[in-house]
Design an enzyme around this catalytic site. Sequence first.
Site, PDB file in Angstrom:
ATOM      1  N   ASP A   9       0.802  -0.848  -0.380  1.00  0.00           N
ATOM      2  CA  ASP A   9       0.097  -0.264   0.185  1.00  0.00           C
ATOM      3  C   ASP A   9       1.171   1.479  -0.011  1.00  0.00           C
ATOM      4  OD1 ASP A   9      -2.421   0.931   0.541  1.00  0.00           O
ATOM      5  OD2 ASP A   9      -1.838   1.944   2.051  1.00  0.00           O
ATOM      6  N   GLU A  72      -1.852  -1.926  -4.720  1.00  0.00           N
ATOM      7  CA  GLU A  72      -2.909  -1.823  -4.221  1.00  0.00           C
ATOM      8  C   GLU A  72      -3.550   0.136  -5.073  1.00  0.00           C
ATOM      9  OE1 GLU A  72      -6.146   0.395  -1.361  1.00  0.00           O
ATOM     10  OE2 GLU A  72      -4.537  -0.153  -0.294  1.00  0.00           O
ATOM     11  N   ASP A 145      -2.557   1.700   7.218  1.00  0.00           N
ATOM     12  CA  ASP A 145      -1.438   1.416   5.965  1.00  0.00           C
ATOM     13  C   ASP A 145      -1.025  -0.173   6.428  1.00  0.00           C
ATOM     14  OD1 ASP A 145      -1.128   4.447   4.751  1.00  0.00           O
ATOM     15  OD2 ASP A 145      -0.868   4.318   6.585  1.00  0.00           O
TER      16      ASP A 145
END
Length: 164
Positions: A9, A72, A145
């Site tokens: 992420d 992502e 995160d």
Amino acid sequence: MGQIIIGIDSGVDKTGFSVFEKQSNRAGKFIYNTSGLIQTSNKDSNEIRLKNIYNSLTQIIKLYKPQIVVIEQLFFFKNQKTAIKVSQAQGVCLLAASQSNIEVEYLTPLQIKQTITGYGRADKKSMQKMINLTLDQDIKINQDDEADAIACGLAYCFINKDLK
């Protein structure tokens, strides 16, 4: 040893990462290894922060030797300034993967949420609860995160569970 997957992420302040191993001898079986955050200081220039993300991720790649990096995918941002910084951090992650000849896969936030919770608009709390239930572990997740990176790697494992 099975296939090693790193979920990412990306962000300039914090880049979350997770490491999973898909067992090669059993389709659908995977093991959560670890996760964490690459944090940068807002006192540093953007270039230094991106370099620190790159250097840290390169070390993680050297340590775990993944075959796949799952990121992502940028989807939609209300704040253009945030989108640019996240794009820059993602670019650094792509560079680290590319220089190590690692395949990169993308999952959208919708795909990740749908896969982990069954609901594409799940909130962060629901996602973290399902991560712990699914992995049957009480993982100490310190930041969103890190949770997002775990969810990203986990979703990839579920989506590709029939592959050996």
